[in-house]
Scaffold this active site. Structure first.
Site, PDB file in Angstrom:
ATOM      1  N   GLY A   3     -10.989 -17.055 103.228  1.00  0.00           N
ATOM      2  CA  GLY A   3      -9.886 -18.111 102.807  1.00  0.00           C
ATOM      3  C   GLY A   3      -9.635 -17.689 101.602  1.00  0.00           C
ATOM      4  N   ASP A  13     -19.491  -3.135 107.111  1.00  0.00           N
ATOM      5  CA  ASP A  13     -20.160  -4.285 107.154  1.00  0.00           C
ATOM      6  C   ASP A  13     -21.083  -4.001 105.845  1.00  0.00           C
ATOM      7  OD1 ASP A  13     -22.683  -5.583 107.475  1.00  0.00           O
ATOM      8  OD2 ASP A  13     -22.772  -5.053 109.591  1.00  0.00           O
ATOM      9  N   LEU A  14     -21.433  -5.097 105.137  1.00  0.00           N
ATOM     10  CA  LEU A  14     -21.929  -5.228 103.826  1.00  0.00           C
ATOM     11  C   LEU A  14     -23.188  -4.601 103.809  1.00  0.00           C
ATOM     12  CD1 LEU A  14     -20.542  -8.583 102.113  1.00  0.00           C
ATOM     13  CD2 LEU A  14     -19.878  -6.135 101.504  1.00  0.00           C
ATOM     14  N   ARG A  44     -15.429 -35.070  94.934  1.00  0.00           N
ATOM     15  CA  ARG A  44     -16.138 -33.900  94.223  1.00  0.00           C
ATOM     16  C   ARG A  44     -15.376 -32.714  93.747  1.00  0.00           C
ATOM     17  NH1 ARG A  44     -18.405 -29.681  96.785  1.00  0.00           N
ATOM     18  NH2 ARG A  44     -19.711 -28.629  95.361  1.00  0.00           N
ATOM     19  N   SER A  60     -20.351 -17.728 103.131  1.00  0.00           N
ATOM     20  CA  SER A  60     -19.670 -18.580 101.986  1.00  0.00           C
ATOM     21  C   SER A  60     -20.257 -20.004 102.063  1.00  0.00           C
ATOM     22  CB  SER A  60     -18.273 -18.198 102.027  1.00  0.00           C
ATOM     23  OG  SER A  60     -17.704 -18.790 103.120  1.00  0.00           O
ATOM     24  N   TYR A  74     -28.014 -20.150 100.259  1.00  0.00           N
ATOM     25  CA  TYR A  74     -26.802 -19.632  99.707  1.00  0.00           C
ATOM     26  C   TYR A  74     -26.869 -19.559  98.326  1.00  0.00           C
ATOM     27  CZ  TYR A  74     -21.843 -19.996  98.776  1.00  0.00           C
ATOM     28  OH  TYR A  74     -20.562 -19.554  98.099  1.00  0.00           O
ATOM     29  N   GLY A 127     -17.042 -10.672  99.438  1.00  0.00           N
ATOM     30  CA  GLY A 127     -17.510 -10.522 100.720  1.00  0.00           C
ATOM     31  C   GLY A 127     -19.077 -11.438 100.902  1.00  0.00           C
ATOM     32  N   GLY A 128     -19.280 -11.579 101.933  1.00  0.00           N
ATOM     33  CA  GLY A 128     -20.668 -12.291 102.294  1.00  0.00           C
ATOM     34  C   GLY A 128     -20.506 -13.604 103.035  1.00  0.00           C
TER      35      GLY A 128
HETATM   36  C1  15L Z   1     -18.687 -22.676  97.984  1.00  0.00           C
HETATM   37  O1  15L Z   1     -19.305 -21.960  97.376  1.00  0.00           O
HETATM   38  C2  15L Z   1     -18.119 -22.279  99.277  1.00  0.00           C
HETATM   39  O2  15L Z   1     -17.904 -20.845  99.412  1.00  0.00           O
HETATM   40  C3  15L Z   1     -16.602 -23.145  99.720  1.00  0.00           C
HETATM   41  O3  15L Z   1     -16.585 -23.205 101.340  1.00  0.00           O
HETATM   42  C4  15L Z   1     -16.829 -24.700  99.340  1.00  0.00           C
HETATM   43  O4  15L Z   1     -17.897 -25.262 100.161  1.00  0.00           O
HETATM   44  C5  15L Z   1     -17.389 -24.991  97.903  1.00  0.00           C
HETATM   45  O5  15L Z   1     -18.538 -23.825  97.489  1.00  0.00           O
HETATM   46  C6  15L Z   1     -17.783 -26.321  97.224  1.00  0.00           C
HETATM   47  O6  15L Z   1     -18.568 -26.503  96.669  1.00  0.00           O
HETATM   48  O7  15L Z   1     -16.876 -27.077  97.487  1.00  0.00           O
END
Ligand code: 15L
Length: 264
Positions: A12, A48-49, A171, A72, A133, A69-70
């Site tokens: 995205g 592919d990473l 937020r 998210s 993550y 990449g990766g």
């Molecule tokens: C991120 O790191 C995500 O990639 C994104 O999809 C959102 O969720 C964003 O954080 C966020 O904190 O809103």
């Protein structure tokens, strides 16, 4: 024009910034599968990473790398391990072996998501990930430092808030990053002389921010967009406020409670 490798090119955020990046760079796109909406002047080198040899071919001959990449969002450990831990190591190592010095690493606010919203933090705080993550993003920042100090790489880690055309909820009024402000930060990462490893926050000019972004300003960042311009509309239409204090008190929001979920 410099040739830049953009990983995660089908994702995205990458799709939002590709038209803007194309004004300044030739793009080589990479994602796990071919990128469907590629234009004629964009190269496509799927990888592919976790596949080092494929990734090294994608890196060969480029002037810089923008690593988006990766995985998210929070996810199952095997997915985070493969895409974000192994994958990020592979991109730094492939860059070293191919002699590519400049890298922009898409880190995330979730590397520090367990800081409270009543705190203002700079880039020198100890990471406080809110998820596997987020921990993988702190690991990527560590690799940026390692490859800069040990091998002379020049790395900008951007702790990205939320990239979108407009802030999505309360937020995100604190952490929103417009696509054109993100492209400005990427340009600093690819072009500014004298960078070793720097961390900046990926946010626009947000009045409700929890982050001190003076390191980005020092490096020449002048954000053009302001979340506050959308505040009354966002708060009226989609405040996104929960009754869980673990979510509302911490910067990372729902990532502080989710196990394998996606976007809050
Ligand atoms: C991120 O790191 C995500 O990639 C994104 O999809 C959102 O969720 C964003 O954080 C966020 O904190 O809103």
């Amino acid at each position: 024009m410099k040739l830049i490798l953009l990983t995660g090119a089908a994702g995205g955020a990458a799709r939002m910034i590709r038209p803007l990046l194309r004004e300044h760079y030739r793009l080589r796109l990479s994602d796990i599968a071919p990128v469907g909406d590629r234009t004629d002047d964009e190269e496509d080198v799927p990888a592919d990473l976790a596949d080092f040899d494929a990734l090294r071919k994608a890196v060969e001959g480029v002037d810089g790398i923008v690593h988006f990449g990766g995985y998210s969002v929070e996810g199952p450990w095997p997915a985070i391990l493969s895409a974000n831990i192994e994958g990020t190591y592979n991109i730094f190592e492939a860059a070293r072996m191919e002699g590519v010095k400049r890298l922009v690493f898409a880190s995330s606010n979730h590397a520090v998501g367990f800081y409270r919203r009543d705190q203002t933090i700079g880039v020198d705080v100890t990471p406080k990930p809110d998820s596997r993550y987020g921990a993988s993003k702190a690991f990527g920042e560590s690799l940026g430092s390692l490859y800069a100090e040990k091998y002379g790489a020049e790395v900008l880690s951007i702790r990205i808030g939320n990239v979108a055309d407009r802030p999505a909820d309360a937020r995100r009024l604190a952490i929103w990053l417009s696509p054109r402000d993100l492209v400005q930060l990427i340009g600093i990462g690819l072009e500014r002389p004298g960078i070793r490893h720097e961390i900046v926050y990926g946010m626009s000019d947000n009045k409700r921010a929890w982050w001190d972004n003076s390191n980005a300003i020092r490096l020449g960042y002048t954000p053009r967009d302001r979340a506050e311009d959308y505040a009354s509309q966002v708060l009226a239409e989609s405040p996104g406020i929960t009754d869980d204090p673990r979510i509302e008190d911490h910067q990372g929001g729902s990532f502080c409670v989710t196990e394998t979920g996606g976007d809050p």
